[in-house]
Design a protein around this motif. Structure first.
Motif, PDB file in Angstrom:
ATOM      1  N   TYR A 205     -12.664   3.722   0.534  1.00 29.37           N
ATOM      2  CA  TYR A 205     -11.787   3.394   1.196  1.00 29.37           C
ATOM      3  C   TYR A 205     -10.544   3.366   0.041  1.00 29.37           C
ATOM      4  N   PRO A 206      -9.247   3.192   0.650  1.00 29.32           N
ATOM      5  CA  PRO A 206      -8.328   2.937  -0.298  1.00 29.32           C
ATOM      6  C   PRO A 206      -8.356   1.725  -1.342  1.00 29.32           C
ATOM      7  N   VAL A 207      -8.903   2.066  -2.411  1.00 33.33           N
ATOM      8  CA  VAL A 207      -9.098   0.836  -4.082  1.00 33.33           C
ATOM      9  C   VAL A 207      -7.715   0.995  -4.316  1.00 33.33           C
ATOM     10  N   TYR A 208      -7.327  -0.159  -4.105  1.00 33.30           N
ATOM     11  CA  TYR A 208      -5.632  -1.090  -5.289  1.00 33.30           C
ATOM     12  C   TYR A 208      -5.559  -0.964  -3.787  1.00 33.30           C
ATOM     13  N   ALA A 209      -5.035  -0.603  -2.399  1.00 31.33           N
ATOM     14  CA  ALA A 209      -3.610  -0.828  -1.844  1.00 31.33           C
ATOM     15  C   ALA A 209      -3.665  -1.914  -1.817  1.00 31.33           C
ATOM     16  N   GLY A 210      -1.981  -3.085  -1.985  1.00 30.06           N
ATOM     17  CA  GLY A 210      -2.285  -4.025  -1.806  1.00 30.06           C
ATOM     18  C   GLY A 210      -1.160  -4.018  -0.449  1.00 30.06           C
ATOM     19  N   GLY A 211      -0.737  -5.097   0.586  1.00 33.00           N
ATOM     20  CA  GLY A 211      -0.709  -5.322   1.769  1.00 33.00           C
ATOM     21  C   GLY A 211       0.723  -4.492   2.719  1.00 33.00           C
ATOM     22  N   GLU A 212       1.719  -4.274   1.030  1.00 33.61           N
ATOM     23  CA  GLU A 212       3.100  -3.872   0.977  1.00 33.61           C
ATOM     24  C   GLU A 212       2.606  -1.901   1.019  1.00 33.61           C
ATOM     25  N   ALA A 213       1.563  -1.839   0.857  1.00 35.32           N
ATOM     26  CA  ALA A 213       1.201  -0.229   1.201  1.00 35.32           C
ATOM     27  C   ALA A 213       0.930  -0.038   1.375  1.00 35.32           C
ATOM     28  N   TRP A 214      -0.086  -1.029   2.533  1.00 34.06           N
ATOM     29  CA  TRP A 214      -0.966  -0.893   4.173  1.00 34.06           C
ATOM     30  C   TRP A 214       0.147  -0.866   4.621  1.00 34.06           C
ATOM     31  N   GLY A 215       1.277  -1.931   5.291  1.00 37.04           N
ATOM     32  CA  GLY A 215       2.373  -2.015   5.717  1.00 37.04           C
ATOM     33  C   GLY A 215       2.821  -0.693   6.145  1.00 37.04           C
ATOM     34  N   TRP A 216       3.678  -0.222   4.853  1.00 34.24           N
ATOM     35  CA  TRP A 216       4.586   1.320   5.396  1.00 34.24           C
ATOM     36  C   TRP A 216       3.739   1.938   5.602  1.00 34.24           C
ATOM     37  N   LEU A 217       2.372   2.582   4.970  1.00 34.09           N
ATOM     38  CA  LEU A 217       1.886   3.520   5.124  1.00 34.09           C
ATOM     39  C   LEU A 217       1.111   3.533   6.537  1.00 34.09           C
TER      40      LEU A 217
END
Length: 305
Positions: free
Chosen positions: A53-65
């Motif tokens: 899974y995408p390690v280190y990705a935070g909430g904002e990164a997940w939201g935009w992606l």
């Protein structure tokens, strides 16, 4: 160089996607595409990052992606694949030269990138190239559109989804890079675009699968298992499209401006001319060639001027 490789990859993906869409249907084709691409991305993440899974990705990164996946994969690819069925992959890819225009406009609106007069000139030349390919004369020598209106709208929608989705991806990727600890970043930076694309695939899979369920056509997934040629075309499209092509396209925007990367990737309408003739026996006219070349020249003006 990465963007140029993406152009070749997308040429293969476009041809395979036209074959697969005609045999499987747009939604079934895309559920398979997103599912297989997600599995391949998880395997890659497990091999290079130690976790599927995408390690280190935070909430904002997940939201935009995720938003990028909805716009780029669900809306954009839905339009693109329907354009393949309506006007063919060759003309569908011609309309994808609109993506840099929508990328530049979206980057101007969303992230404040400068939109100069040279960009407006590039847009005008791109539109001219498309017009040369699309417009002709009828029996009374009046200007007429040679393509069905629905196919044109699908093509415009595909370019819009690609352009806006790319900018949303860049925003998400920038947040993702900021989430990675500084000490770890040099070791994982090259893999972050692929991890980002995995998040986009999640959004695409959920949207396409959800639409199949809501529309009552979920049974088509089981029926598609008997369509071996369609599934083979889907696998080719997955490797060259959402796995390799899109992953490297995100890597390209990591190393250069989104408009420049999108410009070089837009060479597909030229690269696809001969393969479409060989595979689908589509006539290539001088008008088609000139229109495609002018469109790509228009796209190139985004970074040549």
């Amino acid at each position: 160089m990465i963007s140029l490789g993406v152009a070749f990859s997308w040429t293969i993906a476009a041809l395979a996607s036209e074959v697969g869409s005609r045999r499987l249907g747009v939604f079934v084709m895309n559920v398979w595409r997103m599912g297989v691409a997600l599995l391949l991305s998880a395997l890659l993440m497990w091999l290079v990052l130690g976790a599927p899974y995408p390690v280190y990705a935070g909430g904002e990164a997940w939201g935009w992606l995720l938003a990028s996946g909805v716009v780029g994969y669900f809306f954009g690819d839905w339009c693109l694949f329907n354009s393949y069925l309506t006007i063919g992959s060759r003309m569908g890819q011609l309309f994808m030269t609109l993506a840099p225009m929508f990328t530049a406009l979206s980057a101007w609106v969303m992230i404040g990138q400068t939109l100069q007069w040279t960009a407006l000139l590039a847009m005008a030349v791109t539109l001219l190239g498309i017009a040369i390919s699309v417009l002709g004369r009828d029996g009374e020598h009046h200007v007429a559109v040679n393509l069905p209106l629905r196919g044109i709208l699908y093509g415009i929608g595909a370019g819009l989804g690609q352009g806006v989705g790319l900018v949303l991806s860049k925003i998400g990727l920038d947040h993702y890079v900021g989430d990675v600890p500084a000490a770890v970043l040099p070791q994982v930076e090259d893999y972050l675009p692929f991890a980002s694309n995995m998040i986009r695939c999640v959004a695409g899979l959920v949207c396409f699968a959800g639409w199949l369920v809501v529309s009552g056509h979920a049974g088509r997934m089981r029926q598609s298992l008997k369509e071996h040629r369609g599934l083979a075309a889907m696998l080719v499209a997955v490797f060259s499209g959402p796995f390799i092509g899109v992953g490297f396209s995100l890597m390209a925007v990591q190393y250069t401006a989104a408009g420049i990367a999108s410009t070089i990737m837009a060479m597909t309408p030229i690269l696809i001319l001969l393969p479409s003739k060989w595979l689908f026996h589509q006539d290539i006219t001088l008008r088609n060639v000139v229109g495609a070349v002018i469109s790509v020249i228009g796209v190139s003006l985004f970074f040549l001027l």
